[in-house]
Motif scaffolding. Structure first.
Motif, PDB file in Angstrom:
ATOM      1  N   MET A   1      -1.447 -24.184  48.651  1.00 37.87           N
ATOM      2  CA  MET A   1      -2.244 -23.430  47.681  1.00 37.87           C
ATOM      3  C   MET A   1      -3.554 -24.175  47.446  1.00 37.87           C
ATOM      4  N   SER A   2      -4.659 -23.472  47.453  1.00 38.85           N
ATOM      5  CA  SER A   2      -5.954 -24.109  47.281  1.00 38.85           C
ATOM      6  C   SER A   2      -6.722 -23.443  46.164  1.00 38.85           C
ATOM      7  N   VAL A   3      -7.860 -23.999  45.841  1.00 42.09           N
ATOM      8  CA  VAL A   3      -8.693 -23.423  44.788  1.00 42.09           C
ATOM      9  C   VAL A   3      -9.105 -22.020  45.184  1.00 42.09           C
ATOM     10  N   PRO A   4      -9.026 -21.026  44.284  1.00 35.88           N
ATOM     11  CA  PRO A   4      -9.312 -19.652  44.632  1.00 35.88           C
ATOM     12  C   PRO A   4     -10.766 -19.436  45.005  1.00 35.88           C
ATOM     13  N   GLN A   5     -11.002 -18.467  45.857  1.00 36.67           N
ATOM     14  CA  GLN A   5     -12.367 -18.097  46.195  1.00 36.67           C
ATOM     15  C   GLN A   5     -13.034 -17.486  44.971  1.00 36.67           C
ATOM     16  N   ARG A   6     -14.218 -17.991  44.643  1.00 37.25           N
ATOM     17  CA  ARG A   6     -14.861 -17.576  43.402  1.00 37.25           C
ATOM     18  C   ARG A   6     -15.393 -16.143  43.459  1.00 37.25           C
ATOM     19  N   HIS A   7     -15.329 -15.494  44.644  1.00 35.69           N
ATOM     20  CA  HIS A   7     -15.819 -14.123  44.728  1.00 35.69           C
ATOM     21  C   HIS A   7     -14.722 -13.094  44.442  1.00 35.69           C
ATOM     22  N   LYS A   8     -13.492 -13.572  44.198  1.00 35.95           N
ATOM     23  CA  LYS A   8     -12.409 -12.646  43.937  1.00 35.95           C
ATOM     24  C   LYS A   8     -12.548 -12.012  42.557  1.00 35.95           C
ATOM     25  N   PHE A   9     -12.175 -10.758  42.464  1.00 34.75           N
ATOM     26  CA  PHE A   9     -12.242 -10.035  41.199  1.00 34.75           C
ATOM     27  C   PHE A   9     -10.914  -9.309  40.988  1.00 34.75           C
ATOM     28  N   GLY A  10     -10.803  -8.604  39.867  1.00 39.31           N
ATOM     29  CA  GLY A  10      -9.601  -7.828  39.595  1.00 39.31           C
ATOM     30  C   GLY A  10      -8.577  -8.615  38.822  1.00 39.31           C
ATOM     31  N   PHE A  11      -7.420  -7.979  38.621  1.00 39.40           N
ATOM     32  CA  PHE A  11      -6.377  -8.559  37.780  1.00 39.40           C
ATOM     33  C   PHE A  11      -5.863  -9.878  38.335  1.00 39.40           C
ATOM     34  N   LYS A  12      -5.662  -9.969  39.657  1.00 36.77           N
ATOM     35  CA  LYS A  12      -5.126 -11.188  40.253  1.00 36.77           C
ATOM     36  C   LYS A  12      -6.043 -12.384  40.011  1.00 36.77           C
ATOM     37  N   ALA A  13      -7.334 -12.127  39.976  1.00 35.78           N
ATOM     38  CA  ALA A  13      -8.278 -13.215  39.737  1.00 35.78           C
ATOM     39  C   ALA A  13      -8.146 -13.775  38.328  1.00 35.78           C
ATOM     40  N   TRP A  14      -7.600 -12.964  37.412  1.00 33.93           N
ATOM     41  CA  TRP A  14      -7.458 -13.397  36.023  1.00 33.93           C
ATOM     42  C   TRP A  14      -6.102 -14.044  35.744  1.00 33.93           C
ATOM     43  N   LEU A  15      -5.182 -14.024  36.712  1.00 38.64           N
ATOM     44  CA  LEU A  15      -3.848 -14.560  36.465  1.00 38.64           C
ATOM     45  C   LEU A  15      -3.850 -16.038  36.051  1.00 38.64           C
ATOM     46  N   PRO A  16      -4.647 -16.913  36.693  1.00 43.89           N
ATOM     47  CA  PRO A  16      -4.684 -18.304  36.223  1.00 43.89           C
ATOM     48  C   PRO A  16      -5.132 -18.423  34.770  1.00 43.89           C
ATOM     49  N   THR A  17      -6.127 -17.626  34.396  1.00 44.08           N
ATOM     50  CA  THR A  17      -6.611 -17.644  33.011  1.00 44.08           C
ATOM     51  C   THR A  17      -5.533 -17.166  32.051  1.00 44.08           C
ATOM     52  N   ILE A  18      -4.810 -16.124  32.453  1.00 44.93           N
ATOM     53  CA  ILE A  18      -3.730 -15.606  31.613  1.00 44.93           C
ATOM     54  C   ILE A  18      -2.643 -16.674  31.434  1.00 44.93           C
ATOM     55  N   GLY A  19      -2.300 -17.354  32.530  1.00 43.57           N
ATOM     56  CA  GLY A  19      -1.298 -18.411  32.440  1.00 43.57           C
ATOM     57  C   GLY A  19      -1.725 -19.522  31.502  1.00 43.57           C
ATOM     58  N   LEU A  20      -2.993 -19.919  31.588  1.00 38.12           N
ATOM     59  CA  LEU A  20      -3.498 -20.976  30.708  1.00 38.12           C
ATOM     60  C   LEU A  20      -3.542 -20.515  29.250  1.00 38.12           C
ATOM     61  N   ALA A  21      -3.847 -19.240  29.037  1.00 39.88           N
ATOM     62  CA  ALA A  21      -3.871 -18.704  27.670  1.00 39.88           C
ATOM     63  C   ALA A  21      -2.475 -18.740  27.050  1.00 39.88           C
ATOM     64  N   PHE A  22      -1.465 -18.392  27.840  1.00 37.01           N
ATOM     65  CA  PHE A  22      -0.084 -18.463  27.336  1.00 37.01           C
ATOM     66  C   PHE A  22       0.306 -19.922  27.054  1.00 37.01           C
ATOM     67  N   ALA A  23      -0.145 -20.842  27.899  1.00 34.01           N
ATOM     68  CA  ALA A  23       0.141 -22.257  27.663  1.00 34.01           C
ATOM     69  C   ALA A  23      -0.485 -22.725  26.355  1.00 34.01           C
ATOM     70  N   ALA A  24      -1.728 -22.310  26.109  1.00 39.40           N
ATOM     71  CA  ALA A  24      -2.399 -22.671  24.860  1.00 39.40           C
ATOM     72  C   ALA A  24      -1.656 -22.090  23.662  1.00 39.40           C
ATOM     73  N   PHE A  25      -1.158 -20.870  23.804  1.00 45.40           N
ATOM     74  CA  PHE A  25      -0.401 -20.230  22.727  1.00 45.40           C
ATOM     75  C   PHE A  25       0.862 -21.027  22.399  1.00 45.40           C
ATOM     76  N   VAL A  26       1.592 -21.436  23.435  1.00 49.72           N
ATOM     77  CA  VAL A  26       2.842 -22.165  23.218  1.00 49.72           C
ATOM     78  C   VAL A  26       2.565 -23.534  22.589  1.00 49.72           C
ATOM     79  N   PHE A  27       1.551 -24.235  23.083  1.00 45.35           N
ATOM     80  CA  PHE A  27       1.254 -25.566  22.559  1.00 45.35           C
ATOM     81  C   PHE A  27       0.843 -25.503  21.085  1.00 45.35           C
ATOM     82  N   ASN A  28       0.001 -24.559  20.734  1.00 44.15           N
ATOM     83  CA  ASN A  28      -0.443 -24.501  19.341  1.00 44.15           C
ATOM     84  C   ASN A  28       0.619 -23.919  18.420  1.00 44.15           C
ATOM     85  N   THR A  29       1.472 -23.054  18.941  1.00 43.74           N
ATOM     86  CA  THR A  29       2.599 -22.582  18.141  1.00 43.74           C
ATOM     87  C   THR A  29       3.492 -23.756  17.763  1.00 43.74           C
TER      88      THR A  29
END
Length: 244
Positions: free
Chosen positions: A1-29
Motif C-alpha cells: 500500500m502506498s500514498v494515494p494519488q493526489r488526483h483521485k476524487f470521489g468517496f474512496k478518496a475521502w475514506l482515509p479522512t473518514i477513518g481519521l475523523a472516527f479516530a478523533a471521535f473515539v479519542f476525544n470521547t
C-alpha cells in the motif's frame, strides 16, 4: 500500500479522512468520558469526587508534559503503523478498566491512554492534510477536527448514558470496542505515510523566537485550562447545586 494519488476524487478518496475523523471521535470521547461519570466512579471506588477528579487532572498533565518528548521519540516512525499501534494500546487500556477496582488501577489505565493521546494529536493533523483528496486539505483537516468536536457534543452524553445503563466500567469497555473497529477501518483505508518533516528538539529555539507561535501557545494554555477547570466537575455541580 502506498500514498494515494493526489488526483483521485470521489468517496474512496475521502475514506482515509473518514477513518481519521472516527479516530478523533473515539479519542476525544474517551478523554471526556470521566467528566460525565465522575460521581458514579467516585461512588464505586469509595472515593471522594475531588479525589476521583484527579483521573482527569493527571490525564491532562501527562498529555501536556509528554506530548513533546513522545512526539520527538516517534518522529521517524511510519505514521500508519504508529497510529495502528496507538489504537491497539488505547483499546487495551480501556479493557483493563474492567478490572480497575481501585483508584490506583484506574489511574494507571488512564495514564496509559494519556500516553497514546499525547502522540495521537501530534500526528493527526498532518495526516489529515496529507491524506485528504487533492486540493481539499483544509476541508480534510476540518473534517477530522469535526470528529473531535462531535465527541464533545455527543460522545460525552452518550458515554454518560451508557455508564448509567451498563456501569461506568462498561462504558469504557464499549469505547475500547469502538477503538478496535476504528483500528480495522484505519488498517484498510489509510495508506502508508512515511514520516516527513516531523521536527526535532533542535528546532524548538527557532519556534520560540516567533511571537505569533508563542502567542498561540499561551492562548491555547489559557483556553484549555479555563475549559477544564469548569468542565471537569460539571456533573457534581449540576447534581449537587443545580439539582439536575
Amino acid at each position: 500500500m502506498s500514498v494515494p494519488q493526489r488526483h483521485k476524487f470521489g468517496f474512496k478518496a475521502w475514506l482515509p479522512t473518514i477513518g481519521l475523523a472516527f479516530a478523533a471521535f473515539v479519542f476525544n470521547t474517551s478523554e471526556f468520558l470521566p467528566v460525565g461519570l465522575l460521581p458514579n466512579i467516585a461512588e464505586s471506588l469509595h472515593e471522594t469526587t475531588s479525589q476521583t477528579g484527579l483521573i482527569i487532572t493527571v490525564y491532562a498533565w501527562v498529555v501536556a508534559l509528554m506530548s513533546l518528548p513522545l512526539t520527538v521519540m516517534t518522529a521517524k516512525l511510519e505514521r500508519r503503523k504508529l497510529l495502528l499501534a496507538l489504537l491497539l494500546l488505547f483499546a487495551g487500556s480501556h479493557f483493563i478498566v474492567l478490572w480497575a477496582d481501585t483508584f490506583v488501577k484506574l489511574m494507571g489505565a488512564r495514564i496509559c491512554v494519556a500516553f497514546t493521546h499525547s502522540i495521537f494529536w501530534s500526528i493527526m493533523t498532518p495526516l489529515a492534510a496529507r491524506t485528504a483528496p487533492f486540493g481539499k486539505q483544509s476541508l480534510g483537516l476540518a473534517a477530522v477536527m469535526g470528529g473531535s468536536i462531535v465527541a464533545t457534543v455527543l460522545g460525552v452524553p452518550i458515554g454518560t448514558r451508557l455508564g448509567q445503563e451498563v456501569g461506568w466500567q462498561g462504558s469504557f469497555f464499549i469505547v475500547g470496542i469502538a477503538a478496535l473497529i476504528v483500528l480495522v477501518l484505519i488498517y484498510f483505508v489509510l495508506p502508508i505515510c512515511q514520516s516527513d518533516r516531523a521536527g526535532s528538539l533542535k528546532s524548538l529555539p527557532v519556534l520560540f523566537r516567533r511571537p505569533p507561535i508563542v502567542q498561540l501557545y499561551l492562548l491555547t494554555v489559557t483556553v484549555v485550562l479555563g475549559q477544564f477547570t469548569a468542565y471537569s466537575f460539571i456533573a457534581p455541580i449540576l447534581m449537587n447545586i443545580g439539582g439536575v
